[in-house]
Design a protein around this motif. Sequence first.
Motif, PDB file in Angstrom:
ATOM      1  N   LYS A  19      65.697 -11.246 -48.774  1.00 44.07           N
ATOM      2  CA  LYS A  19      64.375 -10.623 -48.895  1.00 44.07           C
ATOM      3  C   LYS A  19      64.592  -9.168 -49.263  1.00 44.07           C
ATOM      4  CE  LYS A  19      62.122 -13.653 -45.639  1.00 44.07           C
ATOM      5  NZ  LYS A  19      61.576 -13.815 -44.324  1.00 44.07           N
ATOM      6  N   GLY A  20      64.193  -8.807 -50.458  1.00 39.97           N
ATOM      7  CA  GLY A  20      64.447  -7.451 -50.926  1.00 39.97           C
ATOM      8  C   GLY A  20      65.938  -7.254 -51.108  1.00 39.97           C
ATOM      9  N   ASN A  21      66.494  -6.251 -50.445  1.00 39.68           N
ATOM     10  CA  ASN A  21      67.934  -5.991 -50.523  1.00 39.68           C
ATOM     11  C   ASN A  21      68.701  -6.492 -49.316  1.00 39.68           C
ATOM     12  OD1 ASN A  21      67.878  -4.761 -53.012  1.00 39.68           O
ATOM     13  ND2 ASN A  21      67.504  -2.731 -52.172  1.00 39.68           N
ATOM     14  N   SER A  22      68.016  -7.097 -48.331  1.00 40.56           N
ATOM     15  CA  SER A  22      68.722  -7.563 -47.140  1.00 40.56           C
ATOM     16  C   SER A  22      68.782  -9.089 -47.110  1.00 40.56           C
ATOM     17  CB  SER A  22      68.069  -7.028 -45.873  1.00 40.56           C
ATOM     18  OG  SER A  22      66.785  -7.572 -45.721  1.00 40.56           O
ATOM     19  N   ALA A  23      69.838  -9.572 -46.472  1.00 44.72           N
ATOM     20  CA  ALA A  23      70.044 -11.017 -46.358  1.00 44.72           C
ATOM     21  C   ALA A  23      70.468 -11.337 -44.935  1.00 44.72           C
ATOM     22  CB  ALA A  23      71.119 -11.478 -47.339  1.00 44.72           C
ATOM     23  N   PRO A  24      70.124 -12.524 -44.434  1.00 46.23           N
ATOM     24  CA  PRO A  24      70.521 -12.906 -43.079  1.00 46.23           C
ATOM     25  C   PRO A  24      72.008 -13.256 -42.997  1.00 46.23           C
ATOM     26  CG  PRO A  24      69.298 -14.680 -44.109  1.00 46.23           C
ATOM     27  CD  PRO A  24      69.267 -13.528 -45.059  1.00 46.23           C
ATOM     28  N   ILE A  25      72.595 -12.952 -41.849  1.00 43.46           N
ATOM     29  CA  ILE A  25      74.002 -13.275 -41.610  1.00 43.46           C
ATOM     30  C   ILE A  25      74.066 -14.639 -40.937  1.00 43.46           C
ATOM     31  CG2 ILE A  25      76.126 -12.571 -40.458  1.00 43.46           C
ATOM     32  CD1 ILE A  25      75.002  -9.708 -40.476  1.00 43.46           C
ATOM     33  N   TYR A  26      74.915 -15.486 -41.463  1.00 49.41           N
ATOM     34  CA  TYR A  26      75.115 -16.829 -40.918  1.00 49.41           C
ATOM     35  C   TYR A  26      76.562 -16.983 -40.471  1.00 49.41           C
ATOM     36  CZ  TYR A  26      70.699 -19.047 -42.179  1.00 49.41           C
ATOM     37  OH  TYR A  26      69.378 -19.421 -42.236  1.00 49.41           O
ATOM     38  N   ALA A  27      76.777 -17.896 -39.536  1.00 53.76           N
ATOM     39  CA  ALA A  27      78.122 -18.264 -39.104  1.00 53.76           C
ATOM     40  C   ALA A  27      78.341 -19.725 -39.468  1.00 53.76           C
ATOM     41  CB  ALA A  27      78.280 -18.072 -37.606  1.00 53.76           C
ATOM     42  N   ARG A  28      79.474 -19.984 -40.059  1.00 55.83           N
ATOM     43  CA  ARG A  28      79.865 -21.363 -40.354  1.00 55.83           C
ATOM     44  C   ARG A  28      80.988 -21.722 -39.394  1.00 55.83           C
ATOM     45  NH1 ARG A  28      80.937 -21.714 -46.031  1.00 55.83           N
ATOM     46  NH2 ARG A  28      78.762 -22.307 -46.223  1.00 55.83           N
ATOM     47  N   ILE A  29      80.728 -22.712 -38.560  1.00 49.80           N
ATOM     48  CA  ILE A  29      81.704 -23.144 -37.563  1.00 49.80           C
ATOM     49  C   ILE A  29      82.268 -24.480 -38.021  1.00 49.80           C
ATOM     50  CG2 ILE A  29      82.042 -23.765 -35.152  1.00 49.80           C
ATOM     51  CD1 ILE A  29      79.508 -22.006 -34.611  1.00 49.80           C
ATOM     52  N   THR A  30      83.587 -24.554 -38.080  1.00 54.88           N
ATOM     53  CA  THR A  30      84.259 -25.776 -38.506  1.00 54.88           C
ATOM     54  C   THR A  30      85.154 -26.274 -37.380  1.00 54.88           C
ATOM     55  OG1 THR A  30      84.318 -24.902 -40.764  1.00 54.88           O
ATOM     56  CG2 THR A  30      85.692 -26.824 -40.305  1.00 54.88           C
ATOM     57  N   VAL A  31      84.949 -27.533 -36.992  1.00 54.44           N
ATOM     58  CA  VAL A  31      85.773 -28.169 -35.969  1.00 54.44           C
ATOM     59  C   VAL A  31      86.249 -29.497 -36.533  1.00 54.44           C
ATOM     60  CG1 VAL A  31      85.840 -29.110 -33.628  1.00 54.44           C
ATOM     61  CG2 VAL A  31      84.428 -27.102 -34.124  1.00 54.44           C
ATOM     62  N   ASN A  32      87.556 -29.620 -36.649  1.00 53.00           N
ATOM     63  CA  ASN A  32      88.170 -30.843 -37.176  1.00 53.00           C
ATOM     64  C   ASN A  32      87.552 -31.271 -38.513  1.00 53.00           C
ATOM     65  OD1 ASN A  32      89.846 -30.960 -34.956  1.00 53.00           O
ATOM     66  ND2 ASN A  32      88.462 -32.278 -33.823  1.00 53.00           N
ATOM     67  N   GLY A  33      87.279 -30.314 -39.370  1.00 49.65           N
ATOM     68  CA  GLY A  33      86.757 -30.611 -40.702  1.00 49.65           C
ATOM     69  C   GLY A  33      85.253 -30.797 -40.776  1.00 49.65           C
TER      70      GLY A  33
END
Length: 77
Positions: A19-33
């Motif tokens: 939105k505009g110049n800002s973006a939300p921060i996300y976390a990608r969690i990987t467990v055993n693929g």
Amino acid sequence: MQTSKTFSIHFWLNLAKKKGNSAPIYARITVNGKRAEISLKRDILVTYWDTKSKRAKPRTPGAKMLNAYLDVLVFCK
């Protein structure tokens, strides 16, 4: 037989929800693929995000507090 288990957390900006110049921060969690993505309910200006280190650029406003928050998430595993 020994089984191998993996766990990793990666942070990224979801530019699709920018939105505009800002973006939300996300976390990608990987467990055993298997992956799961969650929103951290925090936004940052795209120019303040370092894609290589997956952290806020150190000399930007609020970077110290945001990077400390991301470190807490990583070390709580």
